[in-house]
Scaffold this active site. Structure first.
Site, PDB file in Angstrom:
ATOM      1  CB  SER A 259      -0.957   0.024   1.206  1.00 22.61           C
ATOM      2  OG  SER A 259      -1.844  -1.064   1.141  1.00 22.61           O
TER       3      SER A 259
ATOM      4  CG  HIS B 180      14.478  17.801  17.552  1.00 24.10           C
ATOM      5  ND1 HIS B 180      14.898  16.812  18.416  1.00 24.10           N
ATOM      6  CD2 HIS B 180      13.362  17.316  16.941  1.00 24.10           C
ATOM      7  CE1 HIS B 180      14.060  15.788  18.363  1.00 24.10           C
ATOM      8  NE2 HIS B 180      13.124  16.067  17.469  1.00 24.10           N
TER       9      HIS B 180
END
Length: 341
Positions: free
Chosen positions: A168, A203
């Site tokens: 998928s 980050h």
């Protein structure tokens, strides 16, 4: 480098700089009026505005010295960005934005997914890859130094198994990279070029949990240099330490304690704009203790109209966080949404 030139060339926003801002605005209007009167009839308003912005930028950068300042390709980019910085309908690019519908890798990382899913063996070596990167100016003009700026940036990079019909077509990996960074110019012009210094915190994580979780935090210093159609970036960093995990499935603690062994402690980047239609880029990392590194080269080229093609080749460790300890070679081709210069 370029960032320094463009920020100093534009109107500061702090109260202390209102007089300077007004004088620069007046100088810009006078330049427009004078240039329009003498400009070629085929010249566009955008070309005339750019010419005046560059003229004012050079006069500011000289700071009363006799040294001639030459704006580089990256400076020209930032000058254009500053013209639309206050427009709420315009988003400024940060890093490169591109879509690679075809991206093939020599060693797809199935091992990372073995204990997490039943579809690891169905992953395809061919997938799609794209990157979206934007930035927002938070403080501009004159904060700690004349012409400095504070930005928030966000970069999203994703690897999409678009050809894996059996499973998928999942997004195999997505990396999220928010950051705050401060840019300041300084009066250093080696070989007739221009310089700036960037410091920042970023980050980077893949937004997964437990066994598939990867992430780290780092602070960095980035020296920028430009001369004409060439730009260079040298960015060393320091990883902010994290605590150890009590078990591999623990949600707290360091997901990848050995990431510096593969990602190294610095990144070197170079860009050369050959012409309006062609641009070549290089990015490299290296850990001299483990001899693990990474190289990425890219090239943009014309397709039709304003649409540009983009080809990218990479080799080494850390193309994505899930693959940080996997040595891979990858080639992709697609469309560049924005250039670097």
């Amino acid at each position: 480098m370029s960032l320094s030139l463009s920020t100093r060339a534009f109107t500061p926003e702090s109260d202390n700089d209102k007089t300077v801002a007004k004088s620069q605005e007046t100088a810009f209007e006078r330049c427009l009026f004078k240039t329009i009167k003498s400009a070629d009839k085929n010249a566009t308003l955008a070309e005339i505005e750019t010419q005046c912005e560059q003229q004012i930028a050079r006069s500011i950068l000289k700071d009363g010295s006799d040294q001639e300042i030459e704006l580089g390709a990256l400076s020209h980019r930032i000058i254009k960005e500053r013209r639309t910085a206050a427009d709420p309908y315009v988003l400024s690019p940060h890093k490169m934005n591109y879509i690679l519908p075809f991206s093939i890798v020599d060693d797809i990382n199935r091992e990372a997914y073995q204990e997490f899913s039943t579809w690891a063996d169905d992953l395809k070596d061919v997938e799609a890859k794209f990157q979206i990167s934007l930035k927002i100016p938070l403080l501009t003009g004159h904060w700690l130094n004349e012409g400095d700026q504070l930005f928030f940036g966000f970069t999203l990079k994703s690897w999409w198994q678009i050809y894996a019909d059996e499973i998928s077509k999942p997004f195999r990996e997505t990396n999220y990279q928010p950051e705050f960074f401060y840019v300041t110019p300084f009066n250093y012009h080696p070989w007739g070029g221009n310089s700036a210094l960037v410091t920042g915190f970023e980050h980077q994580s893949n937004g997964r949990s437990q066994l598939l979780s990867r992430g780290w935090n780092r602070v960095y210093i980035n020296y920028l240099y430009e001369k004409r159609n060439f730009a260079l970036s040298f960015r060393p960093w320091y990883r902010i330490p994290e605590g150890e995990k009590s078990s591999p499935s623990d949600g707290q603690g360091d997901d990848n304690p050995d990431i510096l062994d593969y990602m190294g402690h610095f990144e070197l980047g170079m860009v050369y704009k050959h012409s309006k239609n062609f641009e070549f880029s290089f990015k490299g990392r290296e850990n001299f203790a483990t001899h693990n590194g990474f190289v990425e080269v890219g090239a943009t080229f014309p397709l039709w109209g304003k649409l540009k093609g983009y080809a990218q080749f990479s080799s080494g460790y850390g193309e994505s966080l899930i693959d940080y300890n996997i040595n891979q070679k990858r080639f992709g081709i697609g469309i560049a949404l924005t250039n670097l210069l």
